[in-house]
Design an enzyme around this catalytic site. Structure first.
Site, PDB file in Angstrom:
ATOM      1  N   GLU A 138       0.858  -1.200   0.000  1.00  0.00           N
ATOM      2  CA  GLU A 138       0.000   0.000   0.000  1.00  0.00           C
ATOM      3  C   GLU A 138       0.893   1.249   0.000  1.00  0.00           C
ATOM      4  O   GLU A 138       1.933   1.262   0.657  1.00  0.00           O
ATOM      5  CB  GLU A 138      -0.846  -0.017   1.284  1.00  0.00           C
ATOM      6  CG  GLU A 138      -1.666   1.218   1.535  1.00  0.00           C
ATOM      7  CD  GLU A 138      -2.275   1.249   2.959  1.00  0.00           C
ATOM      8  OE1 GLU A 138      -1.630   0.777   3.921  1.00  0.00           O
ATOM      9  OE2 GLU A 138      -3.407   1.757   3.098  1.00  0.00           O
ATOM     10  N   ASN A 147      -7.035   6.142  -1.865  1.00  0.00           N
ATOM     11  CA  ASN A 147      -5.948   5.223  -1.549  1.00  0.00           C
ATOM     12  C   ASN A 147      -6.139   4.061  -2.534  1.00  0.00           C
ATOM     13  O   ASN A 147      -7.059   3.261  -2.394  1.00  0.00           O
ATOM     14  CB  ASN A 147      -6.066   4.771  -0.085  1.00  0.00           C
ATOM     15  CG  ASN A 147      -4.873   3.966   0.364  1.00  0.00           C
ATOM     16  OD1 ASN A 147      -4.160   3.390  -0.452  1.00  0.00           O
ATOM     17  ND2 ASN A 147      -4.671   3.899   1.670  1.00  0.00           N
ATOM     18  N   LYS A 166      -9.469   1.909  -2.002  1.00  0.00           N
ATOM     19  CA  LYS A 166      -9.659   1.318  -0.665  1.00  0.00           C
ATOM     20  C   LYS A 166     -11.050   1.625  -0.114  1.00  0.00           C
ATOM     21  O   LYS A 166     -11.462   2.793  -0.054  1.00  0.00           O
ATOM     22  CB  LYS A 166      -8.578   1.852   0.271  1.00  0.00           C
ATOM     23  CG  LYS A 166      -8.534   1.246   1.654  1.00  0.00           C
ATOM     24  CD  LYS A 166      -7.299   1.758   2.399  1.00  0.00           C
ATOM     25  CE  LYS A 166      -7.144   1.167   3.785  1.00  0.00           C
ATOM     26  NZ  LYS A 166      -5.882   1.638   4.418  1.00  0.00           N
ATOM     27  N   GLU A 225      -6.236   8.781   7.460  1.00  0.00           N
ATOM     28  CA  GLU A 225      -6.757   8.316   6.155  1.00  0.00           C
ATOM     29  C   GLU A 225      -8.176   8.828   5.904  1.00  0.00           C
ATOM     30  O   GLU A 225      -8.546   9.103   4.766  1.00  0.00           O
ATOM     31  CB  GLU A 225      -6.762   6.784   6.108  1.00  0.00           C
ATOM     32  CG  GLU A 225      -5.390   6.183   5.961  1.00  0.00           C
ATOM     33  CD  GLU A 225      -5.478   4.728   5.563  1.00  0.00           C
ATOM     34  OE1 GLU A 225      -6.012   4.415   4.490  1.00  0.00           O
ATOM     35  OE2 GLU A 225      -5.002   3.891   6.354  1.00  0.00           O
ATOM     36  N   CYS A 257      -4.834  -2.987   2.884  1.00  0.00           N
ATOM     37  CA  CYS A 257      -4.555  -2.896   4.317  1.00  0.00           C
ATOM     38  C   CYS A 257      -5.752  -3.182   5.218  1.00  0.00           C
ATOM     39  O   CYS A 257      -6.082  -4.320   5.445  1.00  0.00           O
ATOM     40  CB  CYS A 257      -3.912  -1.555   4.657  1.00  0.00           C
ATOM     41  SG  CYS A 257      -3.156  -1.629   6.300  1.00  0.00           S
ATOM     42  N   ASN A 312       0.216  -1.030   5.359  1.00  0.00           N
ATOM     43  CA  ASN A 312       1.095  -0.241   6.249  1.00  0.00           C
ATOM     44  C   ASN A 312       0.422  -0.323   7.607  1.00  0.00           C
ATOM     45  O   ASN A 312      -0.610   0.327   7.826  1.00  0.00           O
ATOM     46  CB  ASN A 312       1.106   1.241   5.867  1.00  0.00           C
ATOM     47  CG  ASN A 312       1.989   1.584   4.691  1.00  0.00           C
ATOM     48  OD1 ASN A 312       3.102   2.072   4.847  1.00  0.00           O
ATOM     49  ND2 ASN A 312       1.480   1.360   3.494  1.00  0.00           N
TER      50      ASN A 312
HETATM   51  N1  CDV Z   1      -3.090   1.428   6.565  1.00  0.00           N
HETATM   52  C1  CDV Z   1      -4.025   0.833   7.344  1.00  0.00           C
HETATM   53  O1  CDV Z   1      -5.153   0.595   6.909  1.00  0.00           O
HETATM   54  N2  CDV Z   1      -3.651   0.535   8.620  1.00  0.00           N
HETATM   55  C2  CDV Z   1      -4.557  -0.033   9.586  1.00  0.00           C
HETATM   56  C3  CDV Z   1      -4.181   0.374  10.989  1.00  0.00           C
HETATM   57  C4  CDV Z   1      -4.660   1.725  11.329  1.00  0.00           C
HETATM   58  C5  CDV Z   1      -4.774  -0.519  12.033  1.00  0.00           C
HETATM   59  C6  CDV Z   1      -4.590  -1.557   9.500  1.00  0.00           C
HETATM   60  O2  CDV Z   1      -5.697  -2.102   9.528  1.00  0.00           O
HETATM   61  O3  CDV Z   1      -3.533  -2.187   9.466  1.00  0.00           O
END
Ligand code: CDV
Length: 312
Positions: A48, A111, A128, A147, A172, A197
């Site tokens: 990501e 994203n 996303k 975000e 993510c 991330n």
């Molecule tokens: N980049 C993300 O979506 N990170 C989230 C954090 C905030 C928990 C994740 O679900 O990994």
């Protein structure tokens, strides 16, 4: 190995500094591409927001400061060398980036991740859907997760016919939601590509910090197994601008088993032979959706967002 076997590389990336030029990041991605190629990979999956530091950790009142992290075109001048080198090698790839879309006359920020085939064509784009974190500056946190301020949510989970199979993408936080995998699987998805991330410190409930690696594998493995699909989870990780982010990128088989895993918290490639025919083993038995699912009983999943307990 069948003719639906794809050699897939998880191309994990270590930290990207705030002032690291795009060209340097793209050079790192090309180096990873070469390592993946040496392992025989046909598809390379990057994380990501692979082109920049994870900027939602900072509050910016001025959008001009935020927009430096966004791409207005893809490929751009900075990313074209990656597209060119992958095309020369005949390798497909996927990576995430912050997208500014001005095509409607109003700027929309997403994203995003894209899927590029072995002929250099962008065959899929995903925005996303599940945006974690918060909208406003919260100074009590050691770092922000904005975000929900900087991106609009996407509105669909799509799949594409590519690499001899049916491929979907998620990003993510999406990986933590069973709906992500199920909506992809209901379109026949055989391979889900998921960059992440994940800061190890979770400010709203630090008791979860020690479980970050466990939760990562728990959701990727259960998503794969319960939907009979390959899942590739790829981190941008390590200590980036003072924030430690989870590594442990993995390739998960439709059985739910991890078949390859990164062992560092930096730039690293692992490769696995992913036979897409193995999905049928689960999709046509225990998880034969058409035979066993009961959608008429699951109405609340789409009708209701938050839980409403019964009256006391
Ligand atoms: N980049 C993300 O979506 N990170 C989230 C954090 C905030 C928990 C994740 O679900 O990994």
């Amino acid at each position: 190995m069948t003719d639906r076997s794809v050699r897939i590389a998880a191309a994990q990336m270590g930290p990207i500094a705030r002032d690291e030029p795009r060209a340097d990041v793209v050079d790192r991605m090309i180096a990873l591409l070469h390592r993946a190629r040496a392992g025989g990979a046909q598809l390379v999956v990057f994380p990501e927001l692979a082109l920049t530091t994870f900027f939602p950790r900072w509050f910016f009142a001025d959008w001009a400061e935020v927009d430096v992290f966004f791409e207005t075109e893809m490929p751009s001048a900075a990313t074209k060398p990656l597209f060119d080198e992958a095309l020369r090698l005949g390798i497909g790839f996927s990576f995430g980036y912050a997208e500014a879309d001005d095509s409607s006359g109003t700027r929309h920020r997403y994203n995003t991740s894209i899927l590029v085939d072995g002929r250099g064509a962008i065959v899929g784009k995903y925005h996303k859907v599940h945006l974690p974190g918060h909208e406003e500056h919260e100074p009590w946190r050691p770092f922000q997760h904005l975000e929900r301020r900087y991106f609009e949510p996407g509105s669909s989970f799509d799949v594409w016919r590519a690499f001899g199979g049916i491929v979907g993408m998620a990003i993510c936080n999406d990986r933590r939601w069973p709906e992500t995998y199920r909506v992809l699987a209901l379109q026949g998805c055989e391979l889900a590509l998921i960059g992440y991330n994940t800061p190890i410190h979770y400010a709203p409930d630090p008791t979860q910090d020690a479980l970050a690696g466990f939760h990562n594998h728990l959701v990727l493995q259960s998503g794969a197994y319960q939907n009979g699909m390959w899942v590739v989870g790829v981190a941008k990780c390590g200590v980036e601008e003072g924030v430690d982010a989870l590594a442990q990128s993995v390739i998960v088989a439709p059985s739910g088993q991890i078949v390859a895993q990164c062992t560092t918290a930096g730039d690293e490639v692992v490769v696995a032979e992913c036979d897409l025919d193995r999905c049928a083993q689960y999709k046509h038995t225990l998880f034969d959706f058409d035979r066993y699912r009961r959608p008429e009983v699951y109405g609340l999943i789409t009708e209701r967002r938050g839980a409403i307990p019964p009256p006391p």
